[in-house]
Design a protein around this motif. Structure first.
Motif, PDB file in Angstrom:
ATOM      1  N   ALA A 128      43.658  34.483  47.901  1.00  0.00           N
ATOM      2  CA  ALA A 128      42.624  35.410  47.528  1.00  0.00           C
ATOM      3  C   ALA A 128      42.070  35.238  46.070  1.00  0.00           C
ATOM      4  O   ALA A 128      40.971  35.258  46.001  1.00  0.00           O
ATOM      5  CB  ALA A 128      43.228  36.867  47.339  1.00  0.00           C
ATOM      6  N   LEU A 129      42.804  34.734  45.269  1.00  0.00           N
ATOM      7  CA  LEU A 129      42.317  34.406  44.062  1.00  0.00           C
ATOM      8  C   LEU A 129      41.283  33.409  43.906  1.00  0.00           C
ATOM      9  O   LEU A 129      40.117  33.434  43.526  1.00  0.00           O
ATOM     10  CB  LEU A 129      43.320  34.209  43.091  1.00  0.00           C
ATOM     11  CG  LEU A 129      43.677  35.095  41.836  1.00  0.00           C
ATOM     12  CD1 LEU A 129      44.318  36.286  42.538  1.00  0.00           C
ATOM     13  CD2 LEU A 129      44.722  34.465  40.875  1.00  0.00           C
ATOM     14  N   ARG A 166      33.516  33.128  45.822  1.00  0.00           N
ATOM     15  CA  ARG A 166      32.516  33.755  46.405  1.00  0.00           C
ATOM     16  C   ARG A 166      32.342  35.219  45.746  1.00  0.00           C
ATOM     17  O   ARG A 166      31.326  36.088  45.939  1.00  0.00           O
ATOM     18  CB  ARG A 166      33.024  34.124  47.539  1.00  0.00           C
ATOM     19  CG  ARG A 166      33.207  32.861  48.196  1.00  0.00           C
ATOM     20  CD  ARG A 166      33.542  33.018  49.808  1.00  0.00           C
ATOM     21  NE  ARG A 166      34.060  31.749  50.335  1.00  0.00           N
ATOM     22  CZ  ARG A 166      34.426  31.544  51.775  1.00  0.00           C
ATOM     23  NH1 ARG A 166      34.540  32.595  52.472  1.00  0.00           N
ATOM     24  NH2 ARG A 166      34.583  30.458  52.353  1.00  0.00           N
ATOM     25  N   GLY A 167      33.269  35.860  44.887  1.00  0.00           N
ATOM     26  CA  GLY A 167      33.369  36.890  44.054  1.00  0.00           C
ATOM     27  C   GLY A 167      34.186  37.984  45.133  1.00  0.00           C
ATOM     28  O   GLY A 167      34.366  37.676  46.311  1.00  0.00           O
ATOM     29  N   PHE A 168      34.792  38.785  44.479  1.00  0.00           N
ATOM     30  CA  PHE A 168      35.700  39.777  45.368  1.00  0.00           C
ATOM     31  C   PHE A 168      34.803  40.538  46.384  1.00  0.00           C
ATOM     32  O   PHE A 168      35.342  40.525  47.562  1.00  0.00           O
ATOM     33  CB  PHE A 168      36.093  41.073  44.349  1.00  0.00           C
ATOM     34  CG  PHE A 168      36.922  42.013  44.813  1.00  0.00           C
ATOM     35  CD1 PHE A 168      38.399  41.910  45.243  1.00  0.00           C
ATOM     36  CD2 PHE A 168      36.463  43.361  45.169  1.00  0.00           C
ATOM     37  CE1 PHE A 168      39.089  42.757  45.912  1.00  0.00           C
ATOM     38  CE2 PHE A 168      37.337  44.220  45.803  1.00  0.00           C
ATOM     39  CZ  PHE A 168      38.472  44.031  46.165  1.00  0.00           C
ATOM     40  N   HIS A 188      42.482  38.346  35.576  1.00  0.00           N
ATOM     41  CA  HIS A 188      41.855  39.119  34.358  1.00  0.00           C
ATOM     42  C   HIS A 188      40.107  38.935  34.433  1.00  0.00           C
ATOM     43  O   HIS A 188      39.635  39.833  34.504  1.00  0.00           O
ATOM     44  CB  HIS A 188      42.342  38.759  33.051  1.00  0.00           C
ATOM     45  CG  HIS A 188      41.654  39.260  31.793  1.00  0.00           C
ATOM     46  ND1 HIS A 188      42.185  40.650  31.582  1.00  0.00           N
ATOM     47  CD2 HIS A 188      40.882  39.034  31.113  1.00  0.00           C
ATOM     48  CE1 HIS A 188      41.510  41.197  30.544  1.00  0.00           C
ATOM     49  NE2 HIS A 188      40.494  39.913  30.224  1.00  0.00           N
ATOM     50  N   ALA A 189      40.006  37.778  34.935  1.00  0.00           N
ATOM     51  CA  ALA A 189      38.433  37.667  34.979  1.00  0.00           C
ATOM     52  C   ALA A 189      37.760  38.315  36.117  1.00  0.00           C
ATOM     53  O   ALA A 189      36.627  38.816  36.098  1.00  0.00           O
ATOM     54  CB  ALA A 189      37.946  36.106  35.113  1.00  0.00           C
ATOM     55  N   ILE A 190      38.477  38.260  37.253  1.00  0.00           N
ATOM     56  CA  ILE A 190      38.087  38.990  38.524  1.00  0.00           C
ATOM     57  C   ILE A 190      38.070  40.575  38.450  1.00  0.00           C
ATOM     58  O   ILE A 190      37.176  41.035  38.683  1.00  0.00           O
ATOM     59  CB  ILE A 190      39.006  38.455  39.630  1.00  0.00           C
ATOM     60  CG1 ILE A 190      39.062  37.039  40.092  1.00  0.00           C
ATOM     61  CG2 ILE A 190      38.602  39.430  41.020  1.00  0.00           C
ATOM     62  CD1 ILE A 190      40.090  36.504  41.041  1.00  0.00           C
ATOM     63  N   ILE A 191      39.119  41.209  37.564  1.00  0.00           N
ATOM     64  CA  ILE A 191      39.034  42.609  37.547  1.00  0.00           C
ATOM     65  C   ILE A 191      38.178  42.979  36.568  1.00  0.00           C
ATOM     66  O   ILE A 191      37.478  43.933  36.727  1.00  0.00           O
ATOM     67  CB  ILE A 191      40.482  42.979  37.034  1.00  0.00           C
ATOM     68  CG1 ILE A 191      41.564  42.548  38.308  1.00  0.00           C
ATOM     69  CG2 ILE A 191      40.806  44.443  36.465  1.00  0.00           C
ATOM     70  CD1 ILE A 191      42.870  43.141  37.848  1.00  0.00           C
ATOM     71  N   ALA A 192      37.702  42.060  35.611  1.00  0.00           N
ATOM     72  CA  ALA A 192      37.033  42.352  34.362  1.00  0.00           C
ATOM     73  C   ALA A 192      35.378  42.639  35.036  1.00  0.00           C
ATOM     74  O   ALA A 192      34.654  43.202  34.523  1.00  0.00           O
ATOM     75  CB  ALA A 192      36.808  41.571  33.313  1.00  0.00           C
ATOM     76  N   ALA A 193      35.183  41.703  36.244  1.00  0.00           N
ATOM     77  CA  ALA A 193      33.748  41.761  36.597  1.00  0.00           C
ATOM     78  C   ALA A 193      33.787  42.542  37.475  1.00  0.00           C
ATOM     79  O   ALA A 193      32.582  42.826  38.199  1.00  0.00           O
ATOM     80  CB  ALA A 193      33.657  40.191  37.261  1.00  0.00           C
ATOM     81  N   ASN A 194      34.584  43.627  38.200  1.00  0.00           N
ATOM     82  CA  ASN A 194      34.563  44.577  39.203  1.00  0.00           C
ATOM     83  C   ASN A 194      34.964  45.954  38.724  1.00  0.00           C
ATOM     84  O   ASN A 194      36.170  46.290  38.608  1.00  0.00           O
ATOM     85  CB  ASN A 194      35.352  43.918  40.397  1.00  0.00           C
ATOM     86  CG  ASN A 194      35.127  44.874  41.721  1.00  0.00           C
ATOM     87  OD1 ASN A 194      35.553  46.073  41.641  1.00  0.00           O
ATOM     88  ND2 ASN A 194      34.500  44.319  42.593  1.00  0.00           N
TER      89      ASN A 194
END
Length: 199
Positions: free
Chosen positions: A28-29, A35-37, A117-123
């Motif tokens: 998933a990560l 591709r983005g979440f 952290h990067a994924i969560i910050a972007a969503n």
């Protein structure tokens, strides 16, 4: 055959391996980063991990929860370490003991934490979920402090201060290369809080 860190697994690997949850999380990560979440589906995560959608839902309720695997264990670790702090510890020192236990644990997951952290910050949706998890941890810490005889509102204030300290230190930690730096950054943030309150 690719290495495990490449999130590509040989077809011969069984579907019921004991590390299925970890494989799904890593897949998933990787996909969220590529591709983005929002553009990633559960089916794609399962396929990347060499598993089925049915297996995915044995471990996670939805694709958001892949990012929060281990949250209950982390809360228990911090709460138990807070409760086990020396009897002479002040409320904030007891909270610091709990946060430092988390800091030691996270040293083994620096790369993962940086990606997450990067994924969560972007969503915004994921960021909101993260704040809910942190609030739940603060409530558990406050409960541990009450068990040590700390009355409200001191227990609530110390717990909320501790989570703010952790949030700030964690953001600094994922932005630097040393995986072992989190306990030091937590202590530095606590020192800043002490300086502010002393002033």
């Amino acid at each position: 055959m690719m290495a495990r860190g490449d999130i590509i697994y040989p077809p011969s690997m069984g579907r019921w391996q004991p590390d299925a949850a970890l494989r799904l999380q890593q897949a998933a990560l990787s996909l969220y980063a590529e591709r983005g979440f929002d553009a990633t589906t559960v089916a794609e995560i399962a396929e990347r991990a060499g598993l089925t959608k049915r297996t995915f839902f044995r471990y996670f309720t939805d694709k958001r929860e892949v990012l929060f695997m281990g949250a209950d264990e982390l809360r228990a670790l911090v709460t138990d370490a807070t409760a086990a702090a020396p009897a002479s510890a002040t409320p904030i020192e007891a909270v610091a003991a709990g946060l430092n236990a988390a800091g030691v644990m996270f040293a083994q997951r620096h790369d993962f934490a940086r990606q997450r952290h990067a994924i969560i910050a972007a969503n915004p949706e994921l960021h909101e979920r993260e704040l809910i998890k942190l609030s739940s941890m603060a409530e558990s810490i406050a409960g541990a402090l009450r068990g040590r005889g700390v009355p409200d509102p001191a227990a609530i204030l110390a717990a909320q201060t501790g989570m703010t300290v952790f949030h700030v230190a964690f953001a600094r930690w994922v932005d630097q290369p040393d995986p072992n730096a989190l306990p030091r950054l937590i202590e530095e943030s606590l020192d800043e809080v002490r300086a502010l309150t002393a002033a």
